[in-house]
Design a protein around this motif. Sequence first.
Motif, PDB file in Angstrom:
ATOM      1  N   ILE A  23       0.844  -1.208   0.000  1.00  0.00           N
ATOM      2  CA  ILE A  23       0.000   0.000   0.000  1.00  0.00           C
ATOM      3  C   ILE A  23       0.871   1.247   0.000  1.00  0.00           C
ATOM      4  N   LEU A  24       1.961   1.243   0.766  1.00  0.00           N
ATOM      5  CA  LEU A  24       2.851   2.412   0.818  1.00  0.00           C
ATOM      6  C   LEU A  24       3.446   2.729  -0.556  1.00  0.00           C
ATOM      7  N   ILE A  25       3.813   1.698  -1.292  1.00  0.00           N
ATOM      8  CA  ILE A  25       4.373   1.906  -2.640  1.00  0.00           C
ATOM      9  C   ILE A  25       3.318   2.535  -3.552  1.00  0.00           C
ATOM     10  N   LEU A  26       2.095   2.006  -3.497  1.00  0.00           N
ATOM     11  CA  LEU A  26       1.001   2.555  -4.305  1.00  0.00           C
ATOM     12  C   LEU A  26       0.737   4.015  -3.965  1.00  0.00           C
ATOM     13  N   MET A  27       0.769   4.336  -2.663  1.00  0.00           N
ATOM     14  CA  MET A  27       0.531   5.714  -2.224  1.00  0.00           C
ATOM     15  C   MET A  27       1.592   6.651  -2.780  1.00  0.00           C
ATOM     16  N   CYS A  28       2.840   6.274  -2.655  1.00  0.00           N
ATOM     17  CA  CYS A  28       3.939   7.143  -3.105  1.00  0.00           C
ATOM     18  C   CYS A  28       3.892   7.358  -4.616  1.00  0.00           C
ATOM     19  N   VAL A  29       3.652   6.284  -5.368  1.00  0.00           N
ATOM     20  CA  VAL A  29       3.573   6.407  -6.826  1.00  0.00           C
ATOM     21  C   VAL A  29       2.401   7.295  -7.223  1.00  0.00           C
ATOM     22  N   GLY A  30       1.231   7.049  -6.603  1.00  0.00           N
ATOM     23  CA  GLY A  30       0.036   7.825  -6.932  1.00  0.00           C
ATOM     24  C   GLY A  30       0.198   9.304  -6.639  1.00  0.00           C
ATOM     25  N   VAL A  31       0.804   9.635  -5.501  1.00  0.00           N
ATOM     26  CA  VAL A  31       0.987  11.040  -5.127  1.00  0.00           C
ATOM     27  C   VAL A  31       2.019  11.719  -6.020  1.00  0.00           C
ATOM     28  N   TYR A  32       3.094  11.019  -6.343  1.00  0.00           N
ATOM     29  CA  TYR A  32       4.143  11.628  -7.187  1.00  0.00           C
ATOM     30  C   TYR A  32       3.627  11.911  -8.599  1.00  0.00           C
ATOM     31  N   VAL A  33       2.734  11.060  -9.088  1.00  0.00           N
ATOM     32  CA  VAL A  33       2.198  11.221 -10.443  1.00  0.00           C
ATOM     33  C   VAL A  33       1.389  12.513 -10.576  1.00  0.00           C
ATOM     34  N   ILE A  34       0.771  12.988  -9.494  1.00  0.00           N
ATOM     35  CA  ILE A  34      -0.126  14.151  -9.564  1.00  0.00           C
ATOM     36  C   ILE A  34       0.592  15.365 -10.144  1.00  0.00           C
ATOM     37  N   ASN A  35       1.688  15.783  -9.523  1.00  0.00           N
ATOM     38  CA  ASN A  35       2.398  16.987  -9.958  1.00  0.00           C
ATOM     39  C   ASN A  35       3.850  16.730 -10.341  1.00  0.00           C
ATOM     40  N   GLY A  36       4.338  15.510 -10.095  1.00  0.00           N
ATOM     41  CA  GLY A  36       5.735  15.201 -10.387  1.00  0.00           C
ATOM     42  C   GLY A  36       6.700  15.936  -9.479  1.00  0.00           C
ATOM     43  N   ARG A  37       6.258  16.214  -8.222  1.00  0.00           N
ATOM     44  CA  ARG A  37       7.113  16.967  -7.287  1.00  0.00           C
ATOM     45  C   ARG A  37       7.442  16.107  -6.072  1.00  0.00           C
ATOM     46  N   PRO A  38       8.719  15.931  -5.747  1.00  0.00           N
ATOM     47  CA  PRO A  38       9.063  15.165  -4.539  1.00  0.00           C
ATOM     48  C   PRO A  38       8.491  15.778  -3.265  1.00  0.00           C
ATOM     49  N   VAL A  39       8.288  17.114  -3.245  1.00  0.00           N
ATOM     50  CA  VAL A  39       7.790  17.762  -2.034  1.00  0.00           C
ATOM     51  C   VAL A  39       6.392  17.254  -1.664  1.00  0.00           C
ATOM     52  N   ASP A  40       5.621  16.790  -2.659  1.00  0.00           N
ATOM     53  CA  ASP A  40       4.283  16.263  -2.370  1.00  0.00           C
ATOM     54  C   ASP A  40       4.348  15.016  -1.495  1.00  0.00           C
ATOM     55  N   LEU A  41       5.431  14.249  -1.623  1.00  0.00           N
ATOM     56  CA  LEU A  41       5.597  13.057  -0.783  1.00  0.00           C
ATOM     57  C   LEU A  41       5.785  13.462   0.673  1.00  0.00           C
ATOM     58  N   TRP A  42       6.505  14.575   0.904  1.00  0.00           N
ATOM     59  CA  TRP A  42       6.677  15.068   2.277  1.00  0.00           C
ATOM     60  C   TRP A  42       5.362  15.623   2.825  1.00  0.00           C
ATOM     61  N   VAL A  43       4.588  16.291   1.964  1.00  0.00           N
ATOM     62  CA  VAL A  43       3.273  16.796   2.394  1.00  0.00           C
ATOM     63  C   VAL A  43       2.371  15.630   2.773  1.00  0.00           C
ATOM     64  N   MET A  44       2.389  14.561   1.947  1.00  0.00           N
ATOM     65  CA  MET A  44       1.588  13.370   2.247  1.00  0.00           C
ATOM     66  C   MET A  44       2.001  12.752   3.578  1.00  0.00           C
ATOM     67  N   LEU A  45       3.318  12.656   3.806  1.00  0.00           N
ATOM     68  CA  LEU A  45       3.823  12.084   5.055  1.00  0.00           C
ATOM     69  C   LEU A  45       3.398  12.927   6.253  1.00  0.00           C
TER      70      LEU A  45
END
Length: 498
Positions: free
Chosen positions: A395-417
């Motif tokens: 599930i964690l892998i799916l979450m990270c891939v899905g969030v990164y695809v939205i804007n292509g920004r690594p910072v979104d992964l930190w916002v999600m976390l």
Amino acid sequence: MEFYTNALAHVLSFGPLTAMIGATLLGVFIGALPGLNPVMAIALLLPLTYSMDPLVALAMVAGIYNGSMYGGAIPAILLRIPGTPASIATTFDGFPMADKGEAAKALKIASWSSAVGGIASAIALMTVGPLLARVTLFFGPAEYFWIAIFGMASVGVMVGSDPVKGIMAAVLGLLIGTLGIDNLSGQARFTFGQTWLLGGLDLIVVLVGLYALPPVLQLAEKTDLKGLSAAQLKLTNVPFKPGEVRGLIPTWIRASGIGIGVGILPGAGGNIAAFLSYNAAKNASDDPSSFGKGNPQGVAAAECGNNADNAASMIPALSLGIPGNVVAALVLSALTIHGLQPGPQLFHQNPVLVGGFMMEMLLTSVLIFALGGAVATRVFAQFQRLPGVLLVPSILILMCVGVYVINGRPVDLWVMLAAGLAGYFLEKVNVPLAPIILGMILGPMAEQSVRRALLISRGDATELLTRPISAALALATLLVIAWPIAKAMRRRRGTKAA
């Protein structure tokens, strides 16, 4: 009728039809796995729908939503573990039935009841939604301001056990919604010099963090290293008694009405509908003492009630732009992703899309009749044997891939976390998460509407209350906030007297 006939022709084309069948099965699978829920699944799905046709994307949302609400009954009946929060009431009589060797019978009743509730809810959406949209054509900025305030107040007060915590959560969402460039003045607010904050926090990123990460962390806490054994999943068919199925019809009618009513209320949710339906069935029964001991009426009431909430929660979402629950908020996000503006104009500007989504909610409920009781139940019940330790990294892998695809920004992964950790600790102190999301959605709507209303009236704030609809909505907001305060004061007075 022509509105729905045109929409049906599009819905029954290859893409949406395939999406509905696949997503309904996927939804049952998601609901059958404790720790997963429809909100998490749809939140993960949304980033992947950018390139899809809107009708196909909404077909997937409808299938996952209806399928997972039924799927939650599978572990509730077999393991006494609710697959979704809405299936808590299903455990009351579902597990005792399984304990008596009637698991297959309980699952069949749950499947039929889920389908009946979903169909009734979809019909309510198809009839009430367009009527409400016509009424809202008379709304101006002042009315939309009060609708937004009423929505936030309702959700803040109704969700959770503590209205104060609910309102605090709504205010937090309101503050998050102010980040970025102000649409009316063009000024940057609370960006702290960070260019990535100029557009505000992405709603989907925050949604995935708040709703998908906390259940994963809770699943990781349990460190489940082995699932259920094959012997524990043996399903034996038990025939129905004469007239037993016919006796469920009054329960289905009652639970459908309750679920639809609860669904229209912002923030109430399927778990409340299930509990109210269960209590209503128990009170109407000639033998209330049999409830909690394996009464099929209890399973029917709980499952029909929580599924009757599904499409009904879309009524205020599509007609007014106010999500009835978090899944409805995700549907609004899906519409926004595809450049569509939820609200009354949606019915006039995109009738095929709106009518098609309503038909998809209806058809995916019908699919539960065909797929739920026979194929899905027996197949997906086997996934109870999957250890939780394998689910967490997947599930964690799916979450990270899905969030990164939205804007292509690594910072979104930190916002999600950050959102996920905040959601995890907020749940620990019983702060509801739904008001945060609805505050993010309705806050900007309230701010822009009140400022437009004041511009039109040249700064005269009394214009917010002089129109009849505005005054009625303001009064409703006041009553929603005052009611729990009055109840608490009366309870405190009674405690002192005792």
